[in-house]
Every structure is written in structure tokens, then in C-alpha cells.
Design an enzyme around this catalytic site. Structure first.
Site, mmCIF file in Angstrom:
data_model
loop_
_atom_site.group_PDB
_atom_site.id
_atom_site.type_symbol
_atom_site.label_atom_id
_atom_site.label_comp_id
_atom_site.label_asym_id
_atom_site.label_seq_id
_atom_site.Cartn_x
_atom_site.Cartn_y
_atom_site.Cartn_z
ATOM 1 N N SER A 88 3.895 4.331 -2.662
ATOM 2 C CA SER A 88 4.755 3.147 -2.566
ATOM 3 C C SER A 88 4.460 2.099 -3.628
ATOM 4 O O SER A 88 5.249 1.181 -3.822
ATOM 5 C CB SER A 88 4.633 2.514 -1.178
ATOM 6 O OG SER A 88 3.315 2.034 -0.966
ATOM 7 N N HIS A 127 0.180 -3.361 -0.809
ATOM 8 C CA HIS A 127 1.460 -3.781 -1.381
ATOM 9 C C HIS A 127 1.308 -5.111 -2.110
ATOM 10 O O HIS A 127 0.250 -5.754 -2.056
ATOM 11 C CB HIS A 127 2.537 -3.891 -0.293
ATOM 12 C CG HIS A 127 3.133 -2.563 0.084
ATOM 13 N ND1 HIS A 127 4.023 -2.406 1.113
ATOM 14 C CD2 HIS A 127 2.951 -1.315 -0.436
ATOM 15 C CE1 HIS A 127 4.370 -1.124 1.216
ATOM 16 N NE2 HIS A 127 3.728 -0.456 0.276
ATOM 17 N N ASP A 153 8.579 -5.649 3.299
ATOM 18 C CA ASP A 153 7.792 -4.951 4.318
ATOM 19 C C ASP A 153 8.065 -5.409 5.750
ATOM 20 O O ASP A 153 7.333 -5.007 6.663
ATOM 21 C CB ASP A 153 6.294 -5.120 4.024
ATOM 22 C CG ASP A 153 5.852 -4.328 2.814
ATOM 23 O OD1 ASP A 153 6.564 -3.402 2.410
ATOM 24 O OD2 ASP A 153 4.776 -4.657 2.262
#
Length: 210
Positions: A88, A127, A153
Site C-alpha cells: 500500500s 501509511h 484510511d
């Protein structure tokens, strides 16, 4: 498998097969010779030697735990080193990269890469911060997103959670080593590899020469 152990003595005598001699006559391959040497070492060790080597193994494990605790105190992070498990964050971070984390009181800013926990999820997420602000109560709030994901998210956060708070953050990514963590991923995907590796390392320590 079973092996035939041959112990050449000065007088030319040969010790009897220790395990049935099933592999007697096979070529003296390096692996077979290594297994033979390990078995002979274990067979010849007395109880005091075994206890000494087990204590050494315990000291190694204890030292590793102490080093980890020191890293936690120095970095301020509950997990100073983590492995990227998904894609990701590509292309910035690849699956298998090792990240080094640090956590201090400095406010989070847009663009930083953070590792955070979500209630109900066992695995932390790596992230990037895309929004950061303080609410009316002065509580720091951030919103994250994977570089390789289409949306933010919020779909990953706990039910009803719109923002992350500081207590959700494990640390900022300050440095990384590419692909070194693939060993960890392999051990997670194939637990038998993890147990074999631990067993081999423990055997090497126990049978190590003083």
C-alpha cells in the site's frame, strides 16, 4: 533419516553404528557430514556442558530483550523496528522493507510516514499523514492514506473513528532498509520455517564449542 556414524580411532577400531546404518555407503556429502558432527557433539556432551550451553542460550535471549527495551526507551516507540507487510506504500516503501521508528512530542505534519494501531486489528499499518490539525480541545488529530491507495484510511479505522490521535501512533518512520524484512514475511507466511530456523539456531548455540 538415519545415519551410520563411523568414528576412526587411533587403533583402527570403528565405533558401532549409532542409528542403524541405513545411510551407510552414501557419498560423504557436506550436509550429511554436518549432521553427523552435530549428533556426535550432542552425544559426547555431558550434563554440565549441556547446562552451560543452555545458560548461554538464555543469556543470548535475555540480551536481545534488553537491547529491544533500550531501543524502546531511546526511540520512545513501543516497536522501534517494523516490517512493511503490504504494497500500500509503493513505490516509496516495498513489501519487506524494514522501517526504523521514533516517537517524540513534536506535532505530526502532512507528508510524514507513520505507523499506527487500530482497535480490533492485530497488525499495525504503515501509511502517510495527509491531514493534521488540533481540534477545539487542543487534541492532535491526523488522517492517513497509503501512497498506493485511492482513498484515505477512514475505511480502515475503527467504527465511527474519523481521525487518529497521538495514542494511536507507534512512531514516525525515520530510516529504512530495503527488502531485509522478507525473512520475517516468509516466517509469517510459513510458520514451519520460523520453527525450523529457531530450532537450528538453538541447536547451533547448544552444540557450539566453548
Amino acid at each position: 533419516g538415519q545415519h551410520c556414524w563411523l568414528d576412526a580411532r587411533p587403533n583402527g577400531a570403528v565405533s558401532p553404528p549409532a542409528m542403524g546404518g541405513v545411510l551407510d555407503g552414501l557419498p560423504d556429502l557436506g550436509f550429511v557430514a554436518g549432521v553427523q558432527d552435530t549428533y556426535k557433539t550432542l552425544r559426547d556432551m555431558n550434563k554440565r556442558q549441556v547446562l552451560t550451553q543452555l545458560l548461554m542460550l538464555g543469556l543470548i535471549v535475555t540480551s536481545a530483550l534488553m537491547i529491544w527495551k533500550v531501543l524502546m526507551l531511546w526511540t520512545g516507540s513501543e516497536s522501534p523496528v517494523v516490517v512493511v507487510l503490504s504494497g500500500s506504500m509503493e513505490p516509496g516503501y516495498q513489501r519487506g522493507d524494514i522501517l526504523f521508528l521514533r516517537l517524540n512530542e513534536r506535532p505530526f505534519t502532512t507528508g510524514e510516514v507513520v505507523v499506527f494501531n487500530i482497535n480490533g486489528r492485530d497488525i499495525p499499518i504503515v501509511h502517510r499523514v495527509i491531514r493534521a490539525h488540533e481540534d477545539e480541545d487542543g487534541v492532535e488529530r491526523i488522517l492517513t492514506k497509503g501512497d498506493n491507495n485511492y482513498g484515505d484510511d477512514r475505511v480502515l479505522y475503527a467504527r465511527g473513528q474519523e481521525w487518529l490521535a497521538r495514542e494511536d501512533i507507534m512512531g514516525r518512520a525515520t530510516a529504512y532498509l530495503p527488502h531485509v524484512g522478507m525473512v520475517t514475511i516468509i516466517m509469517n507466511d510459513y510458520p514451519v520455517v520460523k520453527f525450523l530456523l529457531i530450532g537450528v539456531l538453538g541447536l547451533l548455540v547448544v552444540t557450539g564449542k566453548e
